[in-house]
Structure formats: C-alpha cells, structure tokens
Scaffold this motif. Structure first.
Motif, PDB file in Angstrom:
ATOM      1  N   GLU A 133      -0.883  -6.121  -4.585  1.00  0.00           N
ATOM      2  CA  GLU A 133      -2.144  -5.688  -4.904  1.00  0.00           C
ATOM      3  C   GLU A 133      -2.179  -5.901  -6.439  1.00  0.00           C
ATOM      4  O   GLU A 133      -3.548  -6.144  -6.734  1.00  0.00           O
ATOM      5  CB  GLU A 133      -1.994  -4.169  -4.421  1.00  0.00           C
ATOM      6  CG  GLU A 133      -2.078  -3.999  -2.757  1.00  0.00           C
ATOM      7  CD  GLU A 133      -2.653  -2.684  -2.629  1.00  0.00           C
ATOM      8  OE1 GLU A 133      -3.757  -2.467  -1.904  1.00  0.00           O
ATOM      9  OE2 GLU A 133      -2.046  -1.681  -2.979  1.00  0.00           O
ATOM     10  N   LYS A 146      -8.379 -17.026  -1.428  1.00  0.00           N
ATOM     11  CA  LYS A 146      -9.420 -16.534  -0.574  1.00  0.00           C
ATOM     12  C   LYS A 146     -10.527 -17.431  -0.273  1.00  0.00           C
ATOM     13  O   LYS A 146     -10.804 -17.810   1.027  1.00  0.00           O
ATOM     14  CB  LYS A 146     -10.005 -15.059  -0.922  1.00  0.00           C
ATOM     15  CG  LYS A 146     -10.924 -14.384   0.186  1.00  0.00           C
ATOM     16  CD  LYS A 146     -11.104 -13.103  -0.141  1.00  0.00           C
ATOM     17  CE  LYS A 146     -11.764 -12.143   1.063  1.00  0.00           C
ATOM     18  NZ  LYS A 146     -10.614 -12.122   2.140  1.00  0.00           N
ATOM     19  N   LYS A 179     -11.308  -4.281   3.304  1.00  0.00           N
ATOM     20  CA  LYS A 179     -11.150  -5.902   3.057  1.00  0.00           C
ATOM     21  C   LYS A 179     -12.320  -6.572   2.794  1.00  0.00           C
ATOM     22  O   LYS A 179     -13.153  -6.313   3.344  1.00  0.00           O
ATOM     23  CB  LYS A 179     -10.001  -6.322   3.733  1.00  0.00           C
ATOM     24  CG  LYS A 179     -10.476  -6.681   5.155  1.00  0.00           C
ATOM     25  CD  LYS A 179      -9.473  -7.370   5.985  1.00  0.00           C
ATOM     26  CE  LYS A 179      -9.757  -7.805   7.168  1.00  0.00           C
ATOM     27  NZ  LYS A 179      -8.855  -8.702   7.866  1.00  0.00           N
ATOM     28  N   GLU A 236      -6.230  -4.293   7.778  1.00  0.00           N
ATOM     29  CA  GLU A 236      -5.357  -4.791   6.414  1.00  0.00           C
ATOM     30  C   GLU A 236      -5.614  -6.238   5.930  1.00  0.00           C
ATOM     31  O   GLU A 236      -5.939  -7.036   6.689  1.00  0.00           O
ATOM     32  CB  GLU A 236      -3.846  -4.704   6.984  1.00  0.00           C
ATOM     33  CG  GLU A 236      -3.343  -3.441   7.181  1.00  0.00           C
ATOM     34  CD  GLU A 236      -1.951  -3.540   7.743  1.00  0.00           C
ATOM     35  OE1 GLU A 236      -1.538  -4.556   8.116  1.00  0.00           O
ATOM     36  OE2 GLU A 236      -1.467  -2.429   7.730  1.00  0.00           O
ATOM     37  N   ASP A 237      -5.506  -6.443   4.539  1.00  0.00           N
ATOM     38  CA  ASP A 237      -5.746  -7.861   4.120  1.00  0.00           C
ATOM     39  C   ASP A 237      -4.314  -8.623   3.855  1.00  0.00           C
ATOM     40  O   ASP A 237      -3.653  -8.003   2.982  1.00  0.00           O
ATOM     41  CB  ASP A 237      -6.347  -7.586   2.693  1.00  0.00           C
ATOM     42  CG  ASP A 237      -6.984  -8.907   2.072  1.00  0.00           C
ATOM     43  OD1 ASP A 237      -6.399  -9.868   2.409  1.00  0.00           O
ATOM     44  OD2 ASP A 237      -7.976  -8.787   1.343  1.00  0.00           O
ATOM     45  N   ILE A 258      -7.071  -3.762  -2.338  1.00  0.00           N
ATOM     46  CA  ILE A 258      -7.940  -2.754  -2.056  1.00  0.00           C
ATOM     47  C   ILE A 258      -7.698  -1.378  -3.007  1.00  0.00           C
ATOM     48  O   ILE A 258      -8.751  -0.799  -3.380  1.00  0.00           O
ATOM     49  CB  ILE A 258      -7.893  -2.424  -0.547  1.00  0.00           C
ATOM     50  CG1 ILE A 258      -8.282  -3.778   0.494  1.00  0.00           C
ATOM     51  CG2 ILE A 258      -8.963  -1.172  -0.200  1.00  0.00           C
ATOM     52  CD1 ILE A 258      -8.398  -3.447   1.903  1.00  0.00           C
TER      53      ILE A 258
END
Length: 507
Positions: free
Chosen positions: A40, A263, A499, A31-32, A206
């Motif tokens: 998302e 990120k 991910k 999972e991200d 994703i």
C-alpha cells in the motif's frame, strides 16, 4: 501461488486449475490485487513520492508565480526626450521619450530589461498570460499523451522540456524569446504535475491515498514560502531565473528511478512489463515476489483486458460515454470555480503586507493547515463531503472580506481561512478526480479539469478589478460561486475506499 496442476499427499493428481476458475472460486470483494502485490505504501512509495513531489511541485509554483519577482513594482522616469522644454515627472509617459531610467528594489527586472512601460506595459501581463496558456495546452496534450503512450514517457518528456526551458530563460536575448520559453515551460510544468500525481496514486493503496495526497500537496506551499528567498538574495531577473532552474537538475534522476505505471500497463495488455515492474516494487517493499505473472494475469482477467486493450480513449469519450459524462461536467465545473475562488482568496493576503517577500511567504504558509485538514476530513468523511464543507467555508470567508478595512485583524483571519480552505479543496479535488475516472482516460480527465481551472484563474483578475464599479461586487462573486461548486460535488459519487477502475463500463 496459482499452480497449473497439483498433487494430493497420496500422489494422485488433481485437475489443472485455470486462472478463470481460480477467480470464480474467490469471493468477490472490492480489493485491489495490484496493491496487494506491491504494497500500500512501503519504502518504494516513500522514495518515489518524495523524489517526484518535492522537485515537481515546488518548481511548478515557482513557474506559476514567478512573474511576481520577474516583473515587480518598478518606478520609471524618462531620461532622454527629443523635446526637453517640459518638466519631466516620475512614472509619467511621454510620446517623445527615447530612454528610461528605473527605480526598483532589484538590480534589474524584465520591465527594465525590455522597457515594458507606457505603451509596452501590457507586455508584462501578456507574458504571464502566455505562461498560463502553456499550462492550458500542456494539460490537454500531456493528458492525452499519458493515457495513450504511458505515464513514464509523458512525465520524462515534460520534465526534460522544463529542464531545457528553465536553463534557457536567463539567456533569452529579447522579450519574444523569453515569452516563448515561458509558454513551453508552463506546458511542461502542467504535464509534469498531472502525470506524476496520476503515477503516484495508481501505485498507492486505498487506505494510504489521503496520506500520499498530503505529502504531495505540501511541497506546493513550501515552494511558495521559499520562493521569495531566491528573489531576495539574487535581486536580478537573470540570476533569479537561473537560481530557480538549478533544482530542475534533479529531474535527471527520474530517468533512472521512475517506472511505468503497472496499472496502465495491465490496462493496455502489456502484462510481462507490468510483472517485471511489480516484482521490483515488491522487492523494495520486502514483499513476496513469487508467481507475480500469475497475479498480473488474474488482475487482467478481472478487468477484462482482452476486450478493452485495443480500445483507445480520446477526449471525446469524456462527453460521449454516458457513465463518465456527468462526472466530467461536475469535475470541470468544480475545478473552474476553484481556480476562480483560489485567486479571490489570495488577492487579500497579497495586500496584508507592504513587503512582497513577506506577503508571498505568508500566502504559502497558511495553505498548509488547509491541506492537512483536507487529508483528515477525506479519511474520516470522504471526498465529497470534504469538498462541500471546504467550498462552503471558502465562500463564507470570501464574502466576509467585504467588511471595512478598519477591521484589519478580522480580515486577516478571514482571508487566511479562505486561502487555507481553498488550498485544502485543491488538494482534495486532485485526488477525487483521479478516483472518479478509469485508467484509460484518467490523465485526460485531469487535463480537461486542470484546463478549465486555469481559465477560471485567468478570469478572476477581471472580477477583482470590478472594485471600482462597486466594491461589493468582487467579494459577492467570490463568495457565491463556491456554493455552486458545493452543489456540483453533491452530485458526484463518493470514491473513498474504492479501488481505481481501468476501463469504461467496469463495475
């Protein structure tokens, strides 16, 4: 919420729970957590994607294909010679000619502006070569810049350069200045394309990447479709250049709305900045913002940021690091062949209509079905199998273009299939490449792949020119090389549903 301490209902205190302990108690799953925190594909993602994709992608195709209308077919005749004893023929070169007159559908072109005929005719192609050389350099430089200093500064630098170059072009006093401007514009376009796409995919969930990729890719085709409209109504290289530069003003808005990639910030240890940006995104998407800093720390802990934040990736790592070496080689080979094949597919469509405006608009329109199909196939079957299918389809279609010219409608259908499949492969390989590489080297990997793709595009005209040697040679080459790309894709790992990684060696 991750408390430092908590109390039972009877008032007795439990021991403090550290971030590492919290992670150890959480079941391991792919999972991200960053995407869980910001959403998302919410309202913020729609706003950013539309703001970035439309102006950047459309202006990119105008830059790449602009030479078509900057230097269209232009007839010339010598208007003044030192020796007037001979009869002057149209489009005939004379060594003693001192002045030319031009016949074209346009008020003026760069050919008529700077007499790019006869012994100066090669300068037209050189101008486009300079633009593509800028794209090569921009892919490399901005790829490194974005991974080392961040997506936002690289993107804004590229957009600012493109804005300045765009408004400088119509006022260039000579050919050399104009060619230099086109070089820097090409470099800026490459930087804006790569960094904007990376920023969008790093903040997209994703399950929504295929949707985002389609939304981002379609403006390229739309830009190609409407580009002839600018040239048709403006009819002058100066007005045409100025008209294409005006939409670049939208880039000024990006200074106020484009954030740094959270990120990337987490991967380099800038956790507080990441927390602030993620909080703003979550608010836009109407998601909870409580304890965002704790979530960021969990993400950083899982990625082992402390051990990697001082490690600075370089282009050499794409070859030296074993885990990504073969990915890089496979991607570069795939992009090179795609650049070669895409030109081979487009060369026929450009010949299907005597009207250049209709031909270019048609070439843009038939790319859209391929882009949409690639999105569905990627979602249903994965990136690798989608690319293999599209490359095989493109190869077969290119090979079938060798049928006799009398088969006009069949060749039109096959040519359209080749262009559409190649455009779908391009859309897929953009997403696939970003998913294969970690955050610290993602832009550089894209830059390297984009560079070899442009080399393929620059070599393709020479292969197409082998028709005089043997008419079977170009369709044979353009038909066979996509199968080599299909083999390269088969050797790459599938990334659907996974991910994005942040560092080398991350599982």
């Amino acid at each position: 919420m991750i408390p430092n301490s908590s109390s039972d209902m009877d008032g007795t205190k439990r021991k403090s729970v550290t971030i590492s302990e919290k992670i150890e108690d959480t079941p391991k799953q792919d999972e991200d957590k960053l995407i869980q925190a910001i959403g998302e594909f919410g309202r913020w993602h729609v706003m950013l994607t539309m703001t970035l994709s439309a102006p950047i992608r459309m202006t990119a195709v105008w830059n790449h294909l602009g030479i078509i209308f900057l230097a269209p077919k232009t007839e010339f005749i010598c208007a003044e010679r030192r020796n007037n004893n001979e009869t002057i023929q149209e489009s005939e070169c004379y060594s003693d000619c001192t002045e030319y007159e031009y016949k074209t559908d346009f008020v003026n072109t760069i050919i008529s502006e700077w007499d790019l005929v006869c012994d100066r005719s090669w300068l037209t192609n050189f101008n486009q070569t300079a633009c593509m050389s800028g794209v090569l350099l921009g892919s490399i430089v901005f790829g490194f810049f974005a991974d080392r200093f961040g997506r936002r500064p690289a993107l804004l630098t590229a957009c600012t350069t493109q804005l300045i170059a765009g408004f400088t072009a119509p006022f260039c006093p000579n050919y050399i200045t104009f060619t230099l401007v086109r070089f820097f514009n090409g470099a800026a376009v490459a930087g804006a394309l790569l960094t904007s796409f990376i920023l969008m995919i790093e903040t997209t969930g994703i399950s929504k990447r295929e949707l985002m990729n389609c939304i981002v890719s379609v403006p390229l085709s739309v830009g190609e479709m409407i580009m002839p409209m600018f040239s048709y109504y403006l009819r002058s290289w100066t007005r045409y250049s100025f008209g294409l530069a005006l939409p670049n003003l939208v880039f000024l808005v990006l200074f106020f709305i484009v954030p740094e990639s959270p990120k990337w910030l987490i991967s380099v240890g800038r956790l507080e900045e990441a927390s602030l940006i993620m909080t703003k995104i979550a608010k836009w998407n109407r998601l909870p913002t409580e304890d965002m800093m704790d979530r960021v720390k969990i993400i950083a802990f899982e990625s082992n940021v402390d051990a990697h934040k001082n490690v600075k990736a370089t282009y050499l790592d794409l070859i030296k690091v074993q885990e990504i070496r073969w990915k890089n080689i496979g991607c570069c080979l795939t992009w090179f062949i795609l650049g070669l094949s895409f030109y081979g597919s487009n060369q026929y469509i450009g010949q299907t209509s005597p009207n250049v405006f209709v031909a270019i608009a048609m070439a843009g329109a038939i790319q859209i079905p391929g882009i949409l199909l690639s999105g569905y196939l990627c979602k249903r079957f994965g990136r690798r199998h989608t690319l293999i299918f599209l490359f095989i389809l493109c190869g077969i279609s290119n090979a079938l273009l060798s049928v006799p010219d009398d088969w006009y409608y069949f060749k039109l259908f096959i040519g359209s299939t080749a262009v559409s499949s190649a455009s779908g492969a391009f859309a897929t390989v953009y997403m696939f490449t970003t998913e294969l590489f970690p955050t610290v080297a993602r832009n550089m990997a894209m830059g390297a792949s984009s560079t070899v793709s442009r080399i393929g595009s620059m070599l393709a005209p020479f292969i197409a020119g082998l028709t005089a040697t043997g008419p079977w040679i170009p369709p044979t080459v353009f038909g066979l090389v996509p199968f080599a790309a299909a083999v390269a894709c088969f050797c790459l790992p599938e990334t659907r549903g996974k991910k994005l990684k942040d560092h080398f060696g991350e599982t």
